[in-house]
Design a protein around this motif. Structure first.
Motif, mmCIF file in Angstrom:
data_model
loop_
_atom_site.group_PDB
_atom_site.id
_atom_site.type_symbol
_atom_site.label_atom_id
_atom_site.label_comp_id
_atom_site.label_asym_id
_atom_site.label_seq_id
_atom_site.Cartn_x
_atom_site.Cartn_y
_atom_site.Cartn_z
ATOM 1 N N UNK A 7 0.876 -1.176 0.000
ATOM 2 C CA UNK A 7 0.000 0.000 0.000
ATOM 3 C C UNK A 7 0.909 1.221 0.000
ATOM 4 N N UNK A 8 0.336 2.371 -0.337
ATOM 5 C CA UNK A 8 1.141 3.584 -0.364
ATOM 6 C C UNK A 8 0.954 4.353 0.931
ATOM 7 N N UNK A 27 0.495 13.604 -0.038
ATOM 8 C CA UNK A 27 -0.437 14.664 0.358
ATOM 9 C C UNK A 27 -1.639 14.102 1.112
ATOM 10 N N UNK A 28 -1.967 12.856 0.843
ATOM 11 C CA UNK A 28 -3.098 12.256 1.543
ATOM 12 C C UNK A 28 -3.019 10.732 1.478
ATOM 13 N N UNK A 29 -3.949 10.088 2.195
ATOM 14 C CA UNK A 29 -4.008 8.628 2.220
ATOM 15 C C UNK A 29 -5.450 8.215 2.481
ATOM 16 N N UNK A 30 -5.846 7.131 1.856
ATOM 17 C CA UNK A 30 -7.114 6.492 2.186
ATOM 18 C C UNK A 30 -6.807 5.193 2.912
ATOM 19 N N UNK A 31 -7.411 5.018 4.048
ATOM 20 C CA UNK A 31 -7.059 3.825 4.832
ATOM 21 C C UNK A 31 -8.198 3.466 5.771
ATOM 22 N N UNK A 32 -8.148 2.242 6.293
ATOM 23 C CA UNK A 32 -9.212 1.697 7.153
ATOM 24 C C UNK A 32 -9.285 2.486 8.467
ATOM 25 N N UNK A 33 -10.437 3.090 8.719
ATOM 26 C CA UNK A 33 -10.585 3.951 9.896
ATOM 27 C C UNK A 33 -10.416 3.187 11.201
#
Lengths: 334, 334
Positions: B117-118, B123-129
């Motif tokens: 995963x990155x 600048x941002x990230x999407x990930x499991x809350x």
């Protein structure tokens, strides 16, 4: 007063008849007429001076059971005629941090029953009553004698490292210590796996309480236990593949040594870090643990499997231990 | 949606500008606008593929702090606009024995924020809350970012191995992890000894909370701590004289590794047995421990000492870490 027994004059020799003048009976001391004394591997190490702590003449024996025949003025927790036991430790300072915490077995000033003192391969012994333990009625002397060293050595880590009934426990080596460790872990409520290089011990290991038996020389059998065990107790002196055993531990598992492997243990740090695992060691046990262990053994009918020989045949009995032929503990009887 | 950041194309190269298409925002996911990201030694290990787990292009960074700018339908413990953090771990199975016990950091199916995963040099990230943590108001983002990996890594073993205020604790290595370990052990109430090969770090080690400083290259200084410590945390990657450190432990003491020494640890079994000692390891920490640690750090004013550089200077910042010149943690800022 003189005491007769069997001692070795210098390292690695046979034991000979020996007589010594007993120390005066101190206020805290009792004199015990010895009926039984187990033979521990430590006795062999002392006879051979393997640990460079032996003092000769050396009169071994530290799994002693007998009757109190005399007691000093301050002895009031034991009485004449009572059946009692003595283990590896004969004294501690009773004032250091460890002693105050009840960990008298970890006292730096502790003394051993048969290092600098004469032990249990004898007709009697005078020793500090504060390190003498009442033997519960339900235990036979023959089967209880080995509890005083082998038994407490495997019991103490179960207590200290918080082994619980829900856990899966492994025991490496089915000998004097291991056959008791199987019984204790089973009585603790654990699922128990025995590891041995002797496949012929399987049936007996199961009779001692093992649910599973693994021939540790067989990689495919070892693999069946991968990641399954919470606690592994190593009772052997051999150098094994410890990293392999680490792989059998669950996360947070603990590999505990009560047998002193000859070479340093080598463990890759990642095998500790990844699963938050531990390796540990443990020596004998405290007086508190000793009383607890004896009561627990009586309640759960835990007994050393023994072979008995008369004290006069001490050298033959020692040879059986040296030859690894004792099944599982030799006990000398007066 | 595309996310811009800095990634390495193959092992050991410099980072370059990189842009990737973000995965769709799942029901449990949040999108975080990253304001800060610490640089951990693990990032260097990943860049260099030291652990043979790296996947390229590799976008490092797992000490992330930022604001939530989008949230999936099922996210209800965090809200848009909230300041949050992300650490090494991005997921776990949430159904195995370890997860059920709250030890999600020990889950065998856990995934890392920047392996496959990155990560956070972006600048941002999407990930499991469910692996995203609220940052207490009292913590500044710059000083809190390193808590998300370095902080939890040193905090978790203090919690798991039951470090108590009455204990005497040692910390080996005064770097990114060590300078936080000094603060945490001091805030735990311990008497704290710092061990370092850099005598010039003494004053600063004491400012972080150390009562004592020992130059570990000086045998006479080491001797002053013999038998005195209950718990020693090793934060270093070097191969040290571990038996020497075992001798600094009190009976029942524990030498715990959070830094992965390059070579296997070698320990004579007697040094474990005699004092009923342990060696252990510990990786990051559970989500429960993470929340506890962040709250504890806020209450006790524990902060990483940081040097800040803009995200655009990521390669310069990484070089400072490689050169061991970060005092004590580099943090990239967008």
């Amino acid at each position: 007063m003189h005491i007769k027994g069997y001692a070795v004059r210098q390292a690695k020799l046979s034991l000979e008849k020996f007589e010594y003048k007993a120390e005066e009976l101190g206020a805290w001391d009792v004199e015990i007429a010895i009926t039984h004394c187990g033979i521990c591997h430590s006795d062999i190490h002392l006879i051979d001076d393997d640990w460079h702590i032996s003092q000769y003449p050396l009169l071994p024996g530290h799994e002693i059971i007998g009757q109190i025949v005399a007691a000093g003025a301050r002895v009031n927790h034991l009485h004449i005629g009572q059946r009692v036991g003595v283990g590896w430790q004969r004294s501690a300072c009773l004032k250091c941090e460890q002693c105050l915490a009840g960990d008298d077995n970890l006292c730096e000033e502790s003394h051993a029953t048969c290092v600098g003192h004469y032990g249990g391969f004898a007709e009697s012994i005078r020793t500090d009553s504060r390190f003498v333990f009442a033997i519960p009625d339900r235990l036979s002397s023959e089967n209880a004698a080995p509890l005083l060293c082998a038994g407490i050595t495997v019991y103490s880590p179960l207590k200290h490292f918080h082994v619980r009934p829900s856990m899966k426990a492994g025991v490496i080596g089915i000998g004097g210590l291991g056959h008791l460790a199987l019984q204790f872990t089973r009585a603790f409520g654990c699922e128990v796996t025995a590891f041995s290089t002797s496949p012929d011990k399987e049936a007996e290991a199961k009779s001692f309480g093992a649910h599973h038996f693994i021939n540790s020389r067989d990689p495919s059998q070892m693999q069946t236990a991968a990641g399954k065990l919470d606690f592994i107790l190593s009772t052997v002196f051999a150098d094994l593949d410890w990293t392999g055993y680490m792989n059998l531990l669950k996360p947070r598992g603990n590999l505990c040594f009560v047998g002193a492997a000859a070479s340093p243990v080598q463990i890759p740090v990642f095998s500790l870090i990844t699963g938050q695992k531990s390796i540990s060691g443990s020596p004998i046990g405290s007086r508190s643990a000793m009383n607890e262990m004896l009561e627990f053994a009586a309640r759960h009918n835990i007994k050393a499997k023994t072979e008995v020989l008369p004290m006069t045949e001490v050298n033959r009995a020692i040879q059986k231990v040296r030859d690894n032929k004792a099944r599982y503990r030799m006990v000398l009887v007066n």
